[in-house]
Design a protein around this motif. Structure first.
Motif, PDB file in Angstrom:
ATOM      1  N   GLY A   1       0.801  -1.212   0.000  1.00 21.66           N
ATOM      2  CA  GLY A   1       0.000   0.000   0.000  1.00 21.66           C
ATOM      3  C   GLY A   1       0.835   1.264   0.000  1.00 21.66           C
ATOM      4  N   GLY A   2       0.506   2.174  -0.920  1.00 17.95           N
ATOM      5  CA  GLY A   2       1.164   3.479  -0.974  1.00 17.95           C
ATOM      6  C   GLY A   2       2.524   3.490  -1.634  1.00 17.95           C
ATOM      7  N   LEU A   3       3.024   2.340  -2.080  1.00 15.29           N
ATOM      8  CA  LEU A   3       4.362   2.273  -2.658  1.00 15.29           C
ATOM      9  C   LEU A   3       4.300   2.486  -4.172  1.00 15.29           C
ATOM     10  CD1 LEU A   3       7.201   1.757  -1.550  1.00 15.29           C
ATOM     11  CD2 LEU A   3       6.889  -0.661  -2.071  1.00 15.29           C
ATOM     12  N   ARG A   4       5.327   3.165  -4.716  1.00 11.41           N
ATOM     13  CA  ARG A   4       5.403   3.442  -6.144  1.00 11.41           C
ATOM     14  C   ARG A   4       6.727   2.945  -6.706  1.00 11.41           C
ATOM     15  NH1 ARG A   4       0.341   3.769  -7.544  1.00 11.41           N
ATOM     16  NH2 ARG A   4      -0.801   5.032  -6.037  1.00 11.41           N
ATOM     17  N   LEU A   5       6.708   2.563  -7.976  1.00  6.48           N
ATOM     18  CA  LEU A   5       7.907   2.021  -8.610  1.00  6.48           C
ATOM     19  C   LEU A   5       9.066   3.007  -8.620  1.00  6.48           C
ATOM     20  CD1 LEU A   5       6.477   0.057 -11.675  1.00  6.48           C
ATOM     21  CD2 LEU A   5       7.834  -0.895  -9.800  1.00  6.48           C
ATOM     22  N   ASP A   6       8.779   4.294  -8.781  1.00  4.77           N
ATOM     23  CA  ASP A   6       9.866   5.268  -8.902  1.00  4.77           C
ATOM     24  C   ASP A   6      10.593   5.517  -7.588  1.00  4.77           C
ATOM     25  OD1 ASP A   6       8.030   6.824  -7.541  1.00  4.77           O
ATOM     26  OD2 ASP A   6       7.699   8.240  -9.184  1.00  4.77           O
ATOM     27  N   THR A   7      10.111   4.913  -6.489  1.00  2.82           N
ATOM     28  CA  THR A   7      10.809   5.035  -5.207  1.00  2.82           C
ATOM     29  C   THR A   7      11.749   3.856  -4.966  1.00  2.82           C
ATOM     30  OG1 THR A   7       9.078   3.884  -3.953  1.00  2.82           O
ATOM     31  CG2 THR A   7       8.838   6.261  -4.244  1.00  2.82           C
ATOM     32  N   LEU A   8      11.749   2.895  -5.884  1.00  2.00           N
ATOM     33  CA  LEU A   8      12.548   1.687  -5.714  1.00  2.00           C
ATOM     34  C   LEU A   8      13.717   1.670  -6.684  1.00  2.00           C
ATOM     35  CD1 LEU A   8       9.609  -0.887  -5.455  1.00  2.00           C
ATOM     36  CD2 LEU A   8      10.858   0.200  -3.575  1.00  2.00           C
ATOM     37  N   GLY A   9      14.665   0.784  -6.435  1.00  2.00           N
ATOM     38  CA  GLY A   9      15.835   0.655  -7.288  1.00  2.00           C
ATOM     39  C   GLY A   9      15.537  -0.082  -8.582  1.00  2.00           C
ATOM     40  N   PRO A  10      16.534  -0.213  -9.461  1.00  3.92           N
ATOM     41  CA  PRO A  10      16.345  -0.872 -10.758  1.00  3.92           C
ATOM     42  C   PRO A  10      15.874  -2.324 -10.640  1.00  3.92           C
ATOM     43  CG  PRO A  10      18.409   0.367 -10.721  1.00  3.92           C
ATOM     44  CD  PRO A  10      17.884   0.371  -9.319  1.00  3.92           C
ATOM     45  N   TRP A  11      16.170  -2.968  -9.525  1.00  4.47           N
ATOM     46  CA  TRP A  11      15.760  -4.366  -9.357  1.00  4.47           C
ATOM     47  C   TRP A  11      14.253  -4.539  -9.507  1.00  4.47           C
ATOM     48  CZ3 TRP A  11      12.219  -5.286  -5.583  1.00  4.47           C
ATOM     49  CH2 TRP A  11      12.087  -4.325  -4.574  1.00  4.47           C
ATOM     50  N   ALA A  12      13.476  -3.517  -9.099  1.00  3.68           N
ATOM     51  CA  ALA A  12      12.015  -3.653  -9.073  1.00  3.68           C
ATOM     52  C   ALA A  12      11.442  -3.888 -10.472  1.00  3.68           C
ATOM     53  CB  ALA A  12      11.384  -2.423  -8.438  1.00  3.68           C
TER      54      ALA A  12
ATOM     55  N   GLU B   1       3.103   1.311   3.368  1.00  2.00           N
ATOM     56  CA  GLU B   1       4.330   2.082   3.231  1.00  2.00           C
ATOM     57  C   GLU B   1       4.505   3.045   4.397  1.00  2.00           C
ATOM     58  OE1 GLU B   1       7.774   3.932   1.376  1.00  2.00           O
ATOM     59  OE2 GLU B   1       6.855   1.949   1.511  1.00  2.00           O
ATOM     60  N   ASP B   2       3.404   3.439   5.022  1.00  2.00           N
ATOM     61  CA  ASP B   2       3.462   4.427   6.094  1.00  2.00           C
ATOM     62  C   ASP B   2       3.978   3.799   7.382  1.00  2.00           C
ATOM     63  OD1 ASP B   2       2.381   6.369   4.414  1.00  2.00           O
ATOM     64  OD2 ASP B   2       0.336   5.743   4.894  1.00  2.00           O
ATOM     65  N   GLU B   3       5.005   4.408   7.966  1.00  2.00           N
ATOM     66  CA  GLU B   3       5.524   3.977   9.258  1.00  2.00           C
ATOM     67  C   GLU B   3       5.406   5.135  10.235  1.00  2.00           C
ATOM     68  OE1 GLU B   3       9.384   2.328   9.501  1.00  2.00           O
ATOM     69  OE2 GLU B   3       8.853   0.458   8.493  1.00  2.00           O
ATOM     70  N   ALA B   4       4.842   4.830  11.413  1.00  2.00           N
ATOM     71  CA  ALA B   4       4.739   5.833  12.463  1.00  2.00           C
ATOM     72  C   ALA B   4       6.037   5.828  13.281  1.00  2.00           C
ATOM     73  CB  ALA B   4       3.544   5.525  13.349  1.00  2.00           C
TER      74      ALA B   4
ATOM     75  N   GLY C   1       8.718   2.870  14.091  1.00  2.00           N
ATOM     76  CA  GLY C   1       8.612   1.844  13.070  1.00  2.00           C
ATOM     77  C   GLY C   1       7.292   1.107  13.062  1.00  2.00           C
ATOM     78  N   ALA C   2       6.261   1.654  13.708  1.00  2.00           N
ATOM     79  CA  ALA C   2       4.952   1.000  13.719  1.00  2.00           C
ATOM     80  C   ALA C   2       4.326   1.080  12.332  1.00  2.00           C
ATOM     81  CB  ALA C   2       4.040   1.660  14.750  1.00  2.00           C
ATOM     82  N   SER C   3       3.780  -0.051  11.865  1.00  2.00           N
ATOM     83  CA  SER C   3       3.156  -0.091  10.548  1.00  2.00           C
ATOM     84  C   SER C   3       2.059  -1.143  10.562  1.00  2.00           C
ATOM     85  CB  SER C   3       4.190  -0.413   9.462  1.00  2.00           C
ATOM     86  OG  SER C   3       4.745  -1.693   9.687  1.00  2.00           O
ATOM     87  N   ALA C   4       1.404  -1.329   9.420  1.00  2.00           N
ATOM     88  CA  ALA C   4       0.356  -2.345   9.303  1.00  2.00           C
ATOM     89  C   ALA C   4       0.705  -3.294   8.165  1.00  2.00           C
ATOM     90  CB  ALA C   4      -1.001  -1.689   9.054  1.00  2.00           C
ATOM     91  N   TYR C   5       0.736  -4.581   8.465  1.00  2.00           N
ATOM     92  CA  TYR C   5       0.855  -5.578   7.404  1.00  2.00           C
ATOM     93  C   TYR C   5       0.252  -6.885   7.886  1.00  2.00           C
ATOM     94  CZ  TYR C   5       5.239  -6.895   9.886  1.00  2.00           C
ATOM     95  OH  TYR C   5       6.176  -7.244  10.822  1.00  2.00           O
ATOM     96  N   PHE C   6      -0.226  -7.691   6.948  1.00  2.00           N
ATOM     97  CA  PHE C   6      -0.737  -9.008   7.312  1.00  2.00           C
ATOM     98  C   PHE C   6      -0.445 -10.015   6.210  1.00  2.00           C
ATOM     99  CE2 PHE C   6      -4.361  -6.248   6.128  1.00  2.00           C
ATOM    100  CZ  PHE C   6      -4.784  -6.833   4.930  1.00  2.00           C
ATOM    101  N   PHE C   7      -0.116 -11.230   6.653  1.00  2.00           N
ATOM    102  CA  PHE C   7       0.274 -12.312   5.760  1.00  2.00           C
ATOM    103  C   PHE C   7      -0.540 -13.559   6.098  1.00  2.00           C
ATOM    104  CE2 PHE C   7       4.615 -10.199   6.455  1.00  2.00           C
ATOM    105  CZ  PHE C   7       4.415  -9.290   5.422  1.00  2.00           C
TER     106      PHE C   7
END
Length: 315
Positions: free
Chosen positions: A94-105, A200-203, A206-212
């Motif tokens: 969530g909230g992540l964009r390709l242009d914020t990542l390296g060439p590997w993406a 992508e948002d961290e408080a 380092g608090a964030s939300a994710y689930f797997f």
């Protein structure tokens, strides 16, 4: 030194990096023993959420290459999820964009921008199953695992020693540049969620939300507390994790809690993947400092470490 002795390698550390490195070396014909204070479910790797993604690891360029090499392996292992613990699962960063990542993406198959963020079908690894599978694969290649307490790398009696001790490298090398980044998870009964999610948002802290979604339940996270050493779950932190995840998927709020997990990620400003030639002629290869991405880069780093084992004198 005779050939049989020179082929012997002791890998110190039995997390995912140590076991993967041991497998690569053993399958290349080395006589491999793994020494570790903690094995299986007692390792930091066992409590990882274990979504493939280069998270909190430096340097990004090298980490991206190691991650992509590992991705190819995990995609193959996903054909046998019951055995390997690896599945390919859809989800969104969530909230992540390709242009914020390296060439590997750009080389990650199917990674695409959406209104929510980056969507992808990525490896999600059930770590207890995967660690057991690595151990079995090592056994088949002739390697062994021994529970031993190592207080110094110089005491390990082998012509080649591979240091995969993670946070333990802080005292064993010693390397004070290795620091803990504490991660806390909550495991709940899965209310029917089949996709993973990260924010992508961290408080602060380092608090964030994710689930797997894992076979044993839905893993909720998380935290990334730098220089925090406590292995005990904090009830207030756990409540915050559940609340943040429920804000994304409301059905999580009523899910029964099955357990709590804490792991200390071994973060370093740069992964140490290097070779030393000791004065007595023995070789020491370091492979540690993978932060929150040990699973993600395990195979790429293992292959590079194996190459260093066979390299010429250290620079």
């Amino acid at each position: 030194m005779n050939r049989e002795l020179s082929d012997e390698v002791i890998v110190v550390g039995a997390g995912v990096v140590g076991l993967t490195t041991a497998v690569v070396l053993a399958e290349a014909g080395r006589r491999v023993r793994v020494w570790a204070r903690e094995t299986g479910g007692r390792t930091t790797s066992a409590v990882a959420g274990a979504l493939w993604w280069p998270y909190r690891i430096e340097p990004e360029a090298l980490a991206g290459e190691w991650a992509l090499a590992s991705l190819v392996v995990y995609e193959e292992l996903a054909d046998r999820p019951e055995q390997t613990g690896v599945r390919l699962v859809e989800g969104v960063h969530g909230g992540l964009r390709l242009d914020t990542l390296g060439p590997w993406a750009a080389r990650v198959p199917g990674l695409a921008e959406t209104d929510e963020g980056l969507s992808a079908r990525l490896p999600l690894i059930d770590m207890p199953v995967h660690l057991a599978w690595l151990r079995e694969r090592l056994d088949k290649a002739g390697g062994t695992v021994e529970e031993r307490v190592v207080t110094g790398l110089a005491e390990v009696p082998a012509p080649v020693v591979v240091n995969c001790t993670g946070l333990g490298a802080r005292s064993l090398v010693p390397d004070p540049a290795v620091r803990p980044v504490r991660g806390q998870l909550v495991v709940v009964e899965n209310p029917g969620i089949t996709t993973w999610y990260t924010s992508e948002d961290e408080a602060e802290g380092g608090a964030s939300a994710y689930f797997f979604p894992q076979p044993g339940g839905l893993l909720l996270g998380g935290t990334a507390e730098e220089d925090a050493w406590s292995p005990e779950p904090d009830p207030d932190i756990a409540a915050g994790i559940v609340a943040r995840c429920a804000a994304v998927r409301p059905e999580i709020a009523g899910a029964r809690v099955l357990g709590h997990r804490v792991g200390l990620r071994p973060y370093r400003s740069a992964v140490r993947l290097a070779r030393e030639l000791r004065p007595d002629g023995r070789v020491l290869v370091h492979n540690y400092g993978h932060g929150g991405a040990g699973v993600t880069v395990a195979w790429g780093c293992a292959r590079e470490a194996a190459g260093l084992v066979d390299a010429g004198p250290a620079a």
